[in-house]
Write a protein that holds these residues in place. Structure first.
Motif, PDB file in Angstrom:
ATOM      1  N   THR A 282      36.065  38.625  31.103  1.00 54.32           N
ATOM      2  CA  THR A 282      36.274  37.412  30.483  1.00 54.32           C
ATOM      3  C   THR A 282      34.835  37.268  29.618  1.00 54.32           C
ATOM      4  O   THR A 282      33.735  37.518  30.422  1.00 54.32           O
ATOM      5  CB  THR A 282      36.463  36.348  31.225  1.00 54.32           C
ATOM      6  OG1 THR A 282      37.982  36.698  31.826  1.00 54.32           O
ATOM      7  CG2 THR A 282      36.621  34.852  30.625  1.00 54.32           C
ATOM      8  N   GLY A 283      35.030  36.964  28.434  1.00 55.65           N
ATOM      9  CA  GLY A 283      33.690  36.615  27.738  1.00 55.65           C
ATOM     10  C   GLY A 283      33.046  35.286  27.777  1.00 55.65           C
ATOM     11  O   GLY A 283      33.882  34.435  28.687  1.00 55.65           O
ATOM     12  N   PRO A 284      32.025  34.701  27.523  1.00 62.21           N
ATOM     13  CA  PRO A 284      31.549  33.552  27.776  1.00 62.21           C
ATOM     14  C   PRO A 284      32.326  32.539  27.056  1.00 62.21           C
ATOM     15  O   PRO A 284      32.998  32.851  25.929  1.00 62.21           O
ATOM     16  CB  PRO A 284      29.968  33.536  27.109  1.00 62.21           C
ATOM     17  CG  PRO A 284      30.145  34.884  26.107  1.00 62.21           C
ATOM     18  CD  PRO A 284      31.126  35.815  26.787  1.00 62.21           C
ATOM     19  N   THR A 285      32.432  31.157  27.404  1.00 64.28           N
ATOM     20  CA  THR A 285      33.295  30.037  26.995  1.00 64.28           C
ATOM     21  C   THR A 285      32.555  29.663  25.588  1.00 64.28           C
ATOM     22  O   THR A 285      31.135  29.572  25.636  1.00 64.28           O
ATOM     23  CB  THR A 285      33.304  28.916  28.029  1.00 64.28           C
ATOM     24  OG1 THR A 285      33.579  29.504  29.193  1.00 64.28           O
ATOM     25  CG2 THR A 285      33.994  28.003  27.397  1.00 64.28           C
ATOM     26  N   GLY A 286      33.234  29.453  24.631  1.00 68.31           N
ATOM     27  CA  GLY A 286      32.646  29.164  23.501  1.00 68.31           C
ATOM     28  C   GLY A 286      32.682  27.685  23.201  1.00 68.31           C
ATOM     29  O   GLY A 286      32.743  27.000  24.038  1.00 68.31           O
ATOM     30  N   ALA A 287      31.879  27.343  22.171  1.00 65.78           N
ATOM     31  CA  ALA A 287      31.637  25.847  21.855  1.00 65.78           C
ATOM     32  C   ALA A 287      32.748  25.060  21.729  1.00 65.78           C
ATOM     33  O   ALA A 287      33.982  25.496  21.294  1.00 65.78           O
ATOM     34  CB  ALA A 287      30.819  25.695  20.637  1.00 65.78           C
ATOM     35  N   THR A 288      32.716  23.641  22.285  1.00 65.19           N
ATOM     36  CA  THR A 288      33.786  23.071  22.205  1.00 65.19           C
ATOM     37  C   THR A 288      34.365  22.412  20.832  1.00 65.19           C
ATOM     38  O   THR A 288      33.246  21.969  20.033  1.00 65.19           O
ATOM     39  CB  THR A 288      33.795  21.581  23.176  1.00 65.19           C
ATOM     40  OG1 THR A 288      33.515  21.928  24.336  1.00 65.19           O
ATOM     41  CG2 THR A 288      34.766  20.710  22.890  1.00 65.19           C
ATOM     42  N   GLY A 289      35.314  22.570  20.649  1.00 61.10           N
ATOM     43  CA  GLY A 289      35.711  22.342  19.023  1.00 61.10           C
ATOM     44  C   GLY A 289      35.994  20.873  18.776  1.00 61.10           C
ATOM     45  O   GLY A 289      36.015  19.985  19.894  1.00 61.10           O
ATOM     46  N   SER A 290      35.895  20.309  17.527  1.00 61.00           N
ATOM     47  CA  SER A 290      36.196  18.884  17.202  1.00 61.00           C
ATOM     48  C   SER A 290      37.534  18.549  17.596  1.00 61.00           C
ATOM     49  O   SER A 290      38.573  19.425  17.570  1.00 61.00           O
ATOM     50  CB  SER A 290      36.144  18.653  15.845  1.00 61.00           C
ATOM     51  OG  SER A 290      36.877  19.507  14.949  1.00 61.00           O
ATOM     52  N   ASN A 291      37.816  17.357  18.172  1.00 59.25           N
ATOM     53  CA  ASN A 291      38.991  16.469  18.170  1.00 59.25           C
ATOM     54  C   ASN A 291      40.067  16.652  17.198  1.00 59.25           C
ATOM     55  O   ASN A 291      39.837  16.385  15.940  1.00 59.25           O
ATOM     56  CB  ASN A 291      39.070  15.279  18.385  1.00 59.25           C
ATOM     57  CG  ASN A 291      38.061  14.933  19.847  1.00 59.25           C
ATOM     58  OD1 ASN A 291      38.084  15.518  20.750  1.00 59.25           O
ATOM     59  ND2 ASN A 291      37.502  13.966  19.905  1.00 59.25           N
ATOM     60  N   GLY A 292      41.310  17.086  17.483  1.00 64.60           N
ATOM     61  CA  GLY A 292      42.446  17.138  16.506  1.00 64.60           C
ATOM     62  C   GLY A 292      42.838  15.977  16.299  1.00 64.60           C
ATOM     63  O   GLY A 292      42.465  14.986  16.717  1.00 64.60           O
ATOM     64  N   ALA A 293      43.865  15.667  15.147  1.00 66.01           N
ATOM     65  CA  ALA A 293      44.324  14.642  14.724  1.00 66.01           C
ATOM     66  C   ALA A 293      45.302  14.100  15.731  1.00 66.01           C
ATOM     67  O   ALA A 293      45.737  14.697  16.268  1.00 66.01           O
ATOM     68  CB  ALA A 293      45.288  14.784  13.466  1.00 66.01           C
ATOM     69  N   THR A 294      45.433  12.654  15.598  1.00 66.08           N
ATOM     70  CA  THR A 294      46.292  12.056  16.887  1.00 66.08           C
ATOM     71  C   THR A 294      47.759  12.371  16.404  1.00 66.08           C
ATOM     72  O   THR A 294      48.216  12.398  15.298  1.00 66.08           O
ATOM     73  CB  THR A 294      46.060  10.542  16.830  1.00 66.08           C
ATOM     74  OG1 THR A 294      44.814  10.220  17.001  1.00 66.08           O
ATOM     75  CG2 THR A 294      47.235   9.724  17.843  1.00 66.08           C
ATOM     76  N   GLY A 295      48.502  12.782  17.519  1.00 62.84           N
ATOM     77  CA  GLY A 295      50.065  13.233  17.179  1.00 62.84           C
ATOM     78  C   GLY A 295      50.917  12.043  17.079  1.00 62.84           C
ATOM     79  O   GLY A 295      50.511  11.028  17.266  1.00 62.84           O
ATOM     80  N   ALA A 296      52.069  12.335  16.502  1.00 66.39           N
ATOM     81  CA  ALA A 296      53.005  11.130  16.188  1.00 66.39           C
ATOM     82  C   ALA A 296      53.458  10.506  17.490  1.00 66.39           C
ATOM     83  O   ALA A 296      53.476  11.071  18.595  1.00 66.39           O
ATOM     84  CB  ALA A 296      54.356  11.518  15.346  1.00 66.39           C
ATOM     85  N   THR A 297      53.729   9.187  17.359  1.00 60.85           N
ATOM     86  CA  THR A 297      54.111   8.479  18.456  1.00 60.85           C
ATOM     87  C   THR A 297      55.487   8.972  19.157  1.00 60.85           C
ATOM     88  O   THR A 297      56.552   8.990  18.213  1.00 60.85           O
ATOM     89  CB  THR A 297      54.262   6.815  18.295  1.00 60.85           C
ATOM     90  OG1 THR A 297      52.883   6.404  17.717  1.00 60.85           O
ATOM     91  CG2 THR A 297      54.609   5.842  19.519  1.00 60.85           C
ATOM     92  N   GLY A 298      55.779   9.063  20.150  1.00 59.16           N
ATOM     93  CA  GLY A 298      57.243   9.550  20.951  1.00 59.16           C
ATOM     94  C   GLY A 298      58.095   8.340  20.674  1.00 59.16           C
ATOM     95  O   GLY A 298      57.665   7.250  20.561  1.00 59.16           O
TER      96      GLY A 298
END
Length: 405
Positions: A282-298
């Motif tokens: 296993t390679g080293p853990t990459g940097a944390t990505g930016s937060n994704g868009a909020t999903g639609a309300t269920g």
């Protein structure tokens, strides 16, 4: 001869009818007095072997109709006043069998299985009830004209059944329905012969109506073979039949000689990919990505079950028994509050089950809107939870049925 007698009788009846209607051409000044039809008696016995008792016997004539009731010995009697002969008779036995007879002249006429056969032969129709229903001057004339032949045909058919009726007057012989009476004994014999032959009176009626009255003769000799007819035209091709089943596999043939070596074939297809090798480290853990868009309300979930009903201060009573009332001038299905311990003029509106049979008027107003199966029962409204403390809702169950405005 019978047709001339019938025509003469009808002419006399017509002349009497004209006289009763004031057919005189005298010039006197006083009004003429209608003359009543001359009356005679028609009578007889209705029986099948046993008398047909307490039965309605209908007399339907070319003009006029009457109904009488047979006596305990099957006898019947009527006057011909207001009746113009010929007539046809109809009576139903206790077992539901319908019998008919035919009257040409006043006097004795019986109604028996024998007379049923005579009517079928004279009318030329095994459906004697249809002859009775549509009886008219025309059908009466045709039946009277054929009556003598019909009587002969019935005697012939009874003889082929094994019953000797030659000495009987089939329609008009006076008799008593008891053992030892010649006519009655023939009725009993007919019933026994039909049972023995596994046949019915209806089958005999069909035979005499068609003129099939004699015994079946021996089979005649086979006639000569006729000439061969011309060949008919070729018919259209028939539909193709379904495929037949596959036959069994034949034996393997002998091995043939080895052929010459063929040319080199084309390169074969690429072989399948080999198995995947083991997973690397296993390679080293990459940097944390930016937060994704909020999903639609269920979608909204299903509504939960309704909780138990709460209580409202000041409403409802403890489990108190309120007696039913009797009588009253209230309007049915009306509801009111009462402070008494009994429901005057009605019952407490407590949702009880009511019998439809005993409360049909109230059921017509309430139906099953408050419960019940609507077949044998229904329910009163249950208003106990809405009663102010100390008061009781009463519904009028015995009162005045409301009228629509």
């Amino acid at each position: 001869m019978k047709q001339r007698q019938w025509a003469a009788a009808l002419s006399i009846a017509t002349a009497v009818l004209l006289a009763s209607c004031g057919g005189d051409d005298s010039t006197g000044t006083s009004a003429s007095t209608p003359t009543a039809l001359p009356a005679a008696t028609i009578s007889g016995t209705a029986a099948t072997g046993a008398p047909i008792t307490n039965a309605a016997l209908t007399i339907k004539c070319v003009s006029g109709q009457a109904t009488v009731t047979t006596g305990t010995d099957g006898s019947w009697s009527a006057t011909t006043a207001n009746l113009a002969l010929p007539c046809v008779l109809r009576v139903t036995t206790a077992s539901g069998e319908v019998l008919h007879s035919y009257i040409e002249t006043a006097g004795t006429t019986n109604v028996t299985p024998i007379t049923e056969l005579v009517v079928a032969a004279a009318s030329g129709n095994a459906d004697t009830e249809a002859f009775f229903t549509s009886f008219s001057t025309v059908s009466a004339a045709a039946a009277s004209d054929k009556l003598a032949l019909a009587i002969t045909q019935v005697k012939q058919r009874l003889a082929s059944l094994g019953v000797d009726a030659d000495s009987l007057n089939l329609l008009n012989q006076k008799f008593n329905p008891r053992n030892g009476d010649k006519y009655d004994d023939r009725l009993e014999e007919i019933a026994a012969k039909l049972k023995q032959a596994n046949s019915t009176l209806a089958a005999l009626s069909s035979d005499v109506a068609q003129g099939k009255v004699g015994p079946v003769g021996p089979t005649g000799a086979t006639g000569a073979t006729g000439a061969t007819g011309a060949t008919g035209a070729t018919g259209a091709n028939g539909v193709d039949g379904s495929p037949g089943a596959t036959g069994p596999q034949g034996p393997t043939g002998a091995t043939g000689a080895t052929g010459a070596t063929g040319a080199n074939g084309a390169n074969g297809a690429t072989g399948a990919t080999g198995a995947t090798g083991p997973t690397g480290a296993t390679g080293p853990t990459g940097a944390t990505g930016s937060n994704g868009a909020t999903g639609a309300t269920g979608s909204t979930g299903a509504t939960g079950a309704t909780g138990p009903a709460g209580t409202i201060p000041g409403l409802g009573n403890p489990d108190t028994t309120v007696g039913d009332g009797t009588g009253g001038d209230c309007t049915m299905a009306t509801v009111w509050l009462s402070a008494t311990s009994f429901a005057a003029g009605g019952m407490r509106a407590d949702g009880r089950v009511m019998s439809i049979q005993s409360n049909q008027a109230l059921f017509a107003l309430l139906g099953t809107k408050f419960g019940g199966d609507g077949v044998t029962n229904f329910r009163l409204p249950d208003l106990r939870a809405l009663e102010p403390t100390g008061l009781y809702y009463v519904i009028c169950t015995q009162g005045i049925f409301p009228s629509r405005p």
